[in-house]
Design a protein around this motif. Structure first.
Motif, PDB file in Angstrom:
ATOM      1  N   ALA A 217       0.621  -1.253   0.422  1.00 14.90           N
ATOM      2  CA  ALA A 217       0.307   0.342  -0.093  1.00 14.90           C
ATOM      3  C   ALA A 217       0.968   1.505   0.007  1.00 14.90           C
ATOM      4  CB  ALA A 217      -0.851   0.275   1.290  1.00 14.90           C
ATOM      5  N   ILE A 218       1.624   1.122   1.214  1.00 12.60           N
ATOM      6  CA  ILE A 218       2.705   2.416   0.793  1.00 12.60           C
ATOM      7  C   ILE A 218       3.237   3.291  -0.333  1.00 12.60           C
ATOM      8  CG2 ILE A 218       4.615   3.682   1.628  1.00 12.60           C
ATOM      9  CD1 ILE A 218       3.630   2.502   4.505  1.00 12.60           C
ATOM     10  N   ALA A 219       3.980   1.729  -1.015  1.00  9.76           N
ATOM     11  CA  ALA A 219       4.897   2.316  -2.175  1.00  9.76           C
ATOM     12  C   ALA A 219       3.697   3.237  -3.321  1.00  9.76           C
ATOM     13  CB  ALA A 219       5.490   0.699  -2.936  1.00  9.76           C
ATOM     14  N   PRO A 220       2.599   3.087  -3.651  1.00 11.44           N
ATOM     15  CA  PRO A 220       1.599   3.537  -4.354  1.00 11.44           C
ATOM     16  C   PRO A 220       1.573   5.391  -4.294  1.00 11.44           C
ATOM     17  CG  PRO A 220       0.680   1.340  -3.984  1.00 11.44           C
ATOM     18  CD  PRO A 220       2.228   1.455  -3.996  1.00 11.44           C
ATOM     19  N   LEU A 221       1.686   4.889  -2.561  1.00 13.25           N
ATOM     20  CA  LEU A 221       1.245   5.998  -2.651  1.00 13.25           C
ATOM     21  C   LEU A 221       2.381   7.164  -2.214  1.00 13.25           C
ATOM     22  CD1 LEU A 221      -0.779   4.631   0.842  1.00 13.25           C
ATOM     23  CD2 LEU A 221      -1.876   6.028  -1.524  1.00 13.25           C
ATOM     24  N   VAL A 222       3.192   6.491  -1.794  1.00 15.28           N
ATOM     25  CA  VAL A 222       4.335   7.898  -2.077  1.00 15.28           C
ATOM     26  C   VAL A 222       4.436   8.681  -3.303  1.00 15.28           C
ATOM     27  CG1 VAL A 222       6.901   7.603  -1.637  1.00 15.28           C
ATOM     28  CG2 VAL A 222       5.273   6.659  -0.167  1.00 15.28           C
ATOM     29  N   ASP A 223       4.926   7.624  -4.491  1.00 12.90           N
ATOM     30  CA  ASP A 223       4.259   7.884  -6.050  1.00 12.90           C
ATOM     31  C   ASP A 223       3.281   8.636  -6.318  1.00 12.90           C
ATOM     32  OD1 ASP A 223       6.316   6.043  -6.450  1.00 12.90           O
ATOM     33  OD2 ASP A 223       5.748   4.466  -6.535  1.00 12.90           O
ATOM     34  N   ILE A 224       2.626   8.790  -5.339  1.00 12.42           N
ATOM     35  CA  ILE A 224       1.559  10.091  -5.692  1.00 12.42           C
ATOM     36  C   ILE A 224       2.006  11.327  -6.002  1.00 12.42           C
ATOM     37  CG2 ILE A 224      -1.051  11.121  -5.108  1.00 12.42           C
ATOM     38  CD1 ILE A 224      -1.502   9.084  -3.650  1.00 12.42           C
ATOM     39  N   GLY A 225       2.870  11.337  -5.464  1.00 12.94           N
ATOM     40  CA  GLY A 225       3.370  13.273  -5.248  1.00 12.94           C
ATOM     41  C   GLY A 225       3.934  14.214  -3.851  1.00 12.94           C
ATOM     42  N   ASP A 248      13.421   3.879  -0.913  1.00 12.58           N
ATOM     43  CA  ASP A 248      14.236   5.172  -1.676  1.00 12.58           C
ATOM     44  C   ASP A 248      13.196   6.105  -2.382  1.00 12.58           C
ATOM     45  OD1 ASP A 248      15.853   6.935  -2.956  1.00 12.58           O
ATOM     46  OD2 ASP A 248      16.176   5.995  -4.581  1.00 12.58           O
ATOM     47  N   ALA A 249      12.264   5.772  -0.899  1.00  7.82           N
ATOM     48  CA  ALA A 249      11.427   7.627  -1.651  1.00  7.82           C
ATOM     49  C   ALA A 249      11.458   9.144  -0.977  1.00  7.82           C
ATOM     50  CB  ALA A 249      10.565   7.530   0.035  1.00  7.82           C
ATOM     51  N   PRO A 250      11.756   9.566  -2.195  1.00 12.01           N
ATOM     52  CA  PRO A 250      11.974  11.134  -2.157  1.00 12.01           C
ATOM     53  C   PRO A 250      11.268  11.578  -0.473  1.00 12.01           C
ATOM     54  CG  PRO A 250      10.099  10.806  -4.596  1.00 12.01           C
ATOM     55  CD  PRO A 250      10.359   9.336  -2.780  1.00 12.01           C
ATOM     56  N   PRO A 251      13.130  12.995  -0.361  1.00 15.94           N
ATOM     57  CA  PRO A 251      12.544  13.465   0.516  1.00 15.94           C
ATOM     58  C   PRO A 251      10.631  13.999   0.658  1.00 15.94           C
ATOM     59  CG  PRO A 251      14.288  14.640  -0.327  1.00 15.94           C
ATOM     60  CD  PRO A 251      13.424  13.363  -1.568  1.00 15.94           C
ATOM     61  N   ALA A 322      -3.773   0.394  -7.526  1.00 17.72           N
ATOM     62  CA  ALA A 322      -4.015   1.380  -8.381  1.00 17.72           C
ATOM     63  C   ALA A 322      -5.499   1.635  -7.921  1.00 17.72           C
ATOM     64  CB  ALA A 322      -4.420   0.850  -9.939  1.00 17.72           C
ATOM     65  N   ALA A 323      -6.506   0.578  -7.388  1.00 21.08           N
ATOM     66  CA  ALA A 323      -8.113   1.650  -6.943  1.00 21.08           C
ATOM     67  C   ALA A 323      -7.820   2.109  -5.646  1.00 21.08           C
ATOM     68  CB  ALA A 323      -8.618   0.040  -6.919  1.00 21.08           C
ATOM     69  N   LEU A 324      -5.895   1.469  -4.919  1.00 23.21           N
ATOM     70  CA  LEU A 324      -6.412   2.906  -3.938  1.00 23.21           C
ATOM     71  C   LEU A 324      -5.618   3.991  -3.854  1.00 23.21           C
ATOM     72  CD1 LEU A 324      -5.272   2.815  -0.580  1.00 23.21           C
ATOM     73  CD2 LEU A 324      -2.967   1.305  -1.527  1.00 23.21           C
ATOM     74  N   VAL A 325      -4.879   3.903  -5.471  1.00 26.07           N
ATOM     75  CA  VAL A 325      -4.538   5.609  -5.476  1.00 26.07           C
ATOM     76  C   VAL A 325      -5.678   5.886  -5.973  1.00 26.07           C
ATOM     77  CG1 VAL A 325      -2.936   6.866  -7.651  1.00 26.07           C
ATOM     78  CG2 VAL A 325      -2.134   4.069  -6.147  1.00 26.07           C
ATOM     79  N   ALA A 326      -6.785   5.313  -6.629  1.00 21.04           N
ATOM     80  CA  ALA A 326      -7.256   6.034  -7.449  1.00 21.04           C
ATOM     81  C   ALA A 326      -8.409   6.642  -6.284  1.00 21.04           C
ATOM     82  CB  ALA A 326      -8.404   5.122  -8.244  1.00 21.04           C
ATOM     83  N   VAL A 327      -8.548   5.716  -5.383  1.00 17.99           N
ATOM     84  CA  VAL A 327      -9.167   6.292  -3.819  1.00 17.99           C
ATOM     85  C   VAL A 327      -9.003   7.790  -2.970  1.00 17.99           C
ATOM     86  CG1 VAL A 327     -10.606   5.899  -1.631  1.00 17.99           C
ATOM     87  CG2 VAL A 327     -10.763   3.764  -3.092  1.00 17.99           C
ATOM     88  N   VAL A 328      -7.393   7.363  -3.351  1.00 15.17           N
ATOM     89  CA  VAL A 328      -7.129   8.714  -2.229  1.00 15.17           C
ATOM     90  C   VAL A 328      -6.949   9.686  -3.188  1.00 15.17           C
ATOM     91  CG1 VAL A 328      -4.399   8.597  -1.647  1.00 15.17           C
ATOM     92  CG2 VAL A 328      -5.267   6.872  -1.008  1.00 15.17           C
TER      93      VAL A 328
END
Length: 839
Positions: A217-225, A248-251, A322-328
């Motif tokens: 769950a965390i990996a796609p959430l970090v990539d949202i922006g 390796d997440a952006p600061p 994908a569904a998680l990112v869309a809901v968020v």
């Protein structure tokens, strides 16, 4: 209040903490105890259950789902599972409940609720019991028709709970969370949590173990922006926290936390919560007003929680990244919909339902028609120590102990009446299981057993005697102790003596010795009496942490215990017969006489300090001296006394059972200076304690219980008689404080001990306020001995004090009796000696 919880995940304890907070707000000054059900069920049970749960959720979710589904699909499987775990947990919780003696039991763990339901059905548990479902969706293990109230968190859960346990009493409460979980200013909360106020925080929290697809769950959430800041709360899962920290997440996009102490502030700061179980974390977010997304709910209860939460609009479900990112994305854009918690139509019970549970009238109170007793109440055998006193009862020697209480007039000048006492008993009997226990036969060759009657009529156990002027009621009290208790009903009786001068009332209370010892009698009285004054409770004065209610004896080194017990057994074997005396002869009738004496506690304590002894040792010596003065000539140089002791703190069953050990002492009754007699008694008692005799006596009692009942009974009758005893003495260590009964103040309390075959004298001592009250129970053949014994007791104390006043002052420090019974010699210390815990 006793909270029955378990350390398996954090939800059960979290619900318990919320209930404890409401208890202190609703009933200030309450004492709240906790018991971990898994710990109570036995050593290793907690770790095993936790490991099994974690393995099922993480590695074999199909097995967990199969078990959970089977509970719903097969009623027989559900009933069998609940009976097995309930009987296991119930038997192990029983001594915990007896020890804590609660007025109300609050359960937050399914197996604890199962054990309480079993106790209600099989052991007559009369305390009101409520069970709180700390998940959103209940399942069969959560709900029990035997309990007074099952509490769910949403009206939508009511029909689910009703199917899980038909006939169960159910209610709905607000989310059972601490009051700190409430909506608030998000920007201020973000600053307090160290979050970026310019980003929208998404908290990922999946319980204390962080089970499930957390990393997924965390990996796609970090990539949202950069507009989103993800806060991963890992709880106790240190390995997950280490793995996430290496991402390796952006600061600034990912903050990794382990255990968060200030979860209310973090949830207020969050724009969204991502979770997967629907337990305590979801309830806390609901109370805080934080929207939720259930991502790939964990098996069984997680899936059920997610389905019900989605149905009522409290959460959305996402089953892939994908569904998680869309809901968020959709939840973080635009205004939030109104939070369902704020809807006014929810019929929540106030105070989380605590008042409703406390006011529940348990089914055990319902009287049976025509005195009929229930047929579905199971029996269980008496403990060997309790069965012993059933076996030694005979036609002439009734094994009954108790106390005689004196009450003054109430503030308005009226005296206590039998009707008021009956009304008080009717209110309190349901919660005093001891007074609803009834002896039953369990078959040929087996120990007798207990059943708990659902309804006990106080009128059947109460008698009233009105005396005329000039009659002090002594004859009525003598008759009361001469009459054996009826054994076809709970074996206890109360007599009220009214009409005494100055509005005084005397109440005699007797219980069969198989119900308990002297401390049990005091425990029962504490449930009937009320404090004379209510002590104010300071704000915030509750002790930090938990008042653990799990009983347990003092930890002993096994090798030392074996050595002490072996020495004690050798001492018991080598004692031989008691001295021959004309006092010990067969008791021809059950006629008894009771005389009382009152000694100033300050004078006894002064004598004890002078003699470097404890008050119990001084009282033993005074008893020995008085016996020597009244003994017919020729008097033996010594008499053997049985003295009940317990040098470990009493931790369980304060209202029921015989838990004390015993030592036998040779009391010097010849004419010697009282101070020398005290020294001899002190040495004899402490030698017996150091020798391990109490442990040995307890071991023998338990070992006898392993024998067939007829042999157990024969041995009990062979050894508990005048061949081995001359007199019985009991020093009850409890200090009776000022109390009232239906408004009448308690002014005196005198204990009464039971006699043995051929043993015509029993002496009981109890501290009440500033006095030591002595009760002497005599066989009817010693009618002239009673007043002489009381006079001799006072004469012995006067002579001892005279010797103490004339003795030179020494700087010898007293012996610390708290060390007696340990592995080493008695210590020297600057404090007065502690009691040998006599009972």
């Amino acid at each position: 209040m006793l909270i029955v919880s378990a350390d398996i995940g954090g939800g059960h304890d979290a619900t318990g903490r919320a209930l404890e907070e409401r208890v202190h707000g609703l009933w200030p000054g309450s004492r709240v105890g906790w018991v971990d059900t898994l710990d109570a069920m036995g050593p290793g049970v907690g770790p095993t259950f936790r490991h099994t749960y974690l393995t099922n959720v993480a590695a074999t979710p199909w097995l967990y789902e199969f078990f959970w589904s089977s509970l719903w699909r097969h009623r027989w499987f559900s009933d069998a599972s609940k009976w097995f775990t309930g009987s296991w947990a119930g038997r192990r919780l029983a001594p915990v409940i007896e020890a804590f003696d609660p007025d109300l039991i609050l359960s937050t763990y399914p197996l604890g609720s199962a054990g309480l339901a079993w106790l209600r059905r099989h052991r007559g548990l009369g305390v009101p019991v409520g069970a709180w479902v700390s998940d959103f969706a209940p399942h069969p293990f959560w709900v029990y028709s035997q309990l007074d109230l099952g509490v769910v968190v949403h009206p939508a859960a009511l029909p689910v709970a009703a199917v899980a346990a038909p006939g169960a009493a159910l209610g709905v409460c607000a989310p059972p969370v601490l009051a700190r979980f409430r909506p608030g200013a998000r920007a201020d909360a973000a600053r307090r949590c160290g979050l970026d106020p310019d980003r929208k925080a998404v908290v990922v929290a999946c319980g204390s173990y962080s089970l499930g697809s957390v990393e997924e769950a965390i990996a796609p959430l970090v990539d949202i922006g950069d507009a989103v800041q993800v806060v991963a709360v890992c709880g106790r899962n240190e390995q997950l926290a280490d793995r996430l920290a290496r991402l390796d997440a952006p600061p600034g996009r990912l903050l990794v936390r382990t255990w968060v102490d200030d979860m209310p502030t973090l949830l207020r700061a969050a724009h969204l919560l991502v979770t997967n179980a629907g337990g305590a974390t979801a309830l806390e977010a609901w109370a805080t007003g934080t929207p939720m997304v259930m991502y790939r709910p964990i098996a069984a209860h997680g899936v059920a929680n997610a389905a019900l939460m989605t149905a009522v609009g409290l959460a959305e479900v996402a089953r892939d990244p994908a569904a998680l990112v869309a809901v968020v994305r959709s939840r973080l854009v635009g205004p939030h919909p109104p939070h369902p918690l704020l809807a006014p139509s929810h019929p929540y019970l106030p105070d989380l339902g605590l008042a409703a549970v406390a006011g529940a009238r348990s089914s055990v109170e319902a009287p049976q028609p025509d005195g009929e007793r229930p047929t579905d109440t199971a029996s269980w055998p008496l403990r060997p120590q309790d069965a012993f006193f059933r076996y030694v009862q005979s036609a002439t020697v009734a094994q009954q102990i108790g106390v005689v209480l004196e009450f003054g007039p109430r503030p308005d000048g009226t005296e206590l009446t039998c009707a008021e006492l009956a009304a008080l008993l009717a209110r309190r009997l349901p919660a005093i299981t001891t007074l609803r226990r009834r002896l039953v036969s369990r078959g040929r060759g087996r120990r007798p057993g207990w059943v708990v009657d659902r309804h006990v009529d106080p009128a059947a156990h109460l008698t009233e005697v009105r005396v005329v002027p000039g009659d002090d009621g002594s004859a009525a009290v003598d008759r009361f102790w001469s009459e054996p208790l009826a054994l076809d009903r709970p074996p206890w009786q109360i007599m009220l003596v009214g009409g005494l001068p100055d509005g005084r009332t005397r109440i005699a209370v007797k219980l069969h010795h198989c119900l308990g010892d002297g401390m049990s009698v005091i425990g029962v009285l504490q449930r009937l009496l009320d404090p004379a004054t209510t002590r104010p409770v300071k704000p915030g004065g509750h002790a930090p942490g938990r008042d653990r209610a799990v009983p347990g004896d003092r930890v002993r080194h096994p090798a030392r215990w074996v050595a002490r017990t072996t020495r004690g057994l050798a001492r018991l074997v080598g004692q031989g017969r008691a001295p021959a005396t004309v006092l010990n002869r067969p008791l021809g009738s059950p006629r008894r006489l009771m005389v009382t004496a009152t000694l100033p506690a300050a004078e006894v304590s002064r004598a004890a300090r002078t003699c470097q002894a404890h008050a119990s040792e001084v009282m033993l010596a005074l008893t020995a001296g008085a016996l020597g003065r009244v003994h017919p000539e020729p008097a033996p140089p010594r008499l053997r006394a049985m003295f009940a002791v317990s040098h470990t703190p009493r931790r369980r069953a304060p209202t029921q059972g015989n838990w004390t050990g015993a030592v036998t002492l040779d009391l010097p009754v010849r004419r010697i200076p009282p101070r020398i007699r005290v020294a001899m008694v002190r040495q004899s008692l402490r030698t017996a304690l150091r020798s391990g005799e109490p442990e040995a006596a307890g071991l023998v009692m338990r070992a006898m219980g392993a024998l067939p009942a007829p042999l157990h009974a024969a041995l009990a009758r062979r050894f508990y008689n005048s061949r081995h005893l001359n007199v019985i003495v009991s020093y009850v260590p409890a200090l009776m404080r000022p109390q009232v009964l239906a408004g009448a103040p308690l002014t005196a309390a005198t204990p009464v001990v039971a006699l043995a075959e051929g043993v015509p004298i029993g002496v009981g001592v109890l501290r009440f306020g500033d006095t030591l009250n002595v009760g002497v129970l005599l066989d009817g053949s010693l009618a002239d001995t009673g007043p002489a014994f009381v006079a001799a007791l006072h004469a012995e104390l006067a002579q001892l004090l005279a010797e103490a006043d004339s003795a030179p002052v020494t700087d010898e420090r007293p012996v610390d009796v708290s060390a007696v019974g340990g592995s080493g010699p008695p210590r020297r210390g600057p404090t007065p000696p502690g009691p040998p815990r006599c009972g």
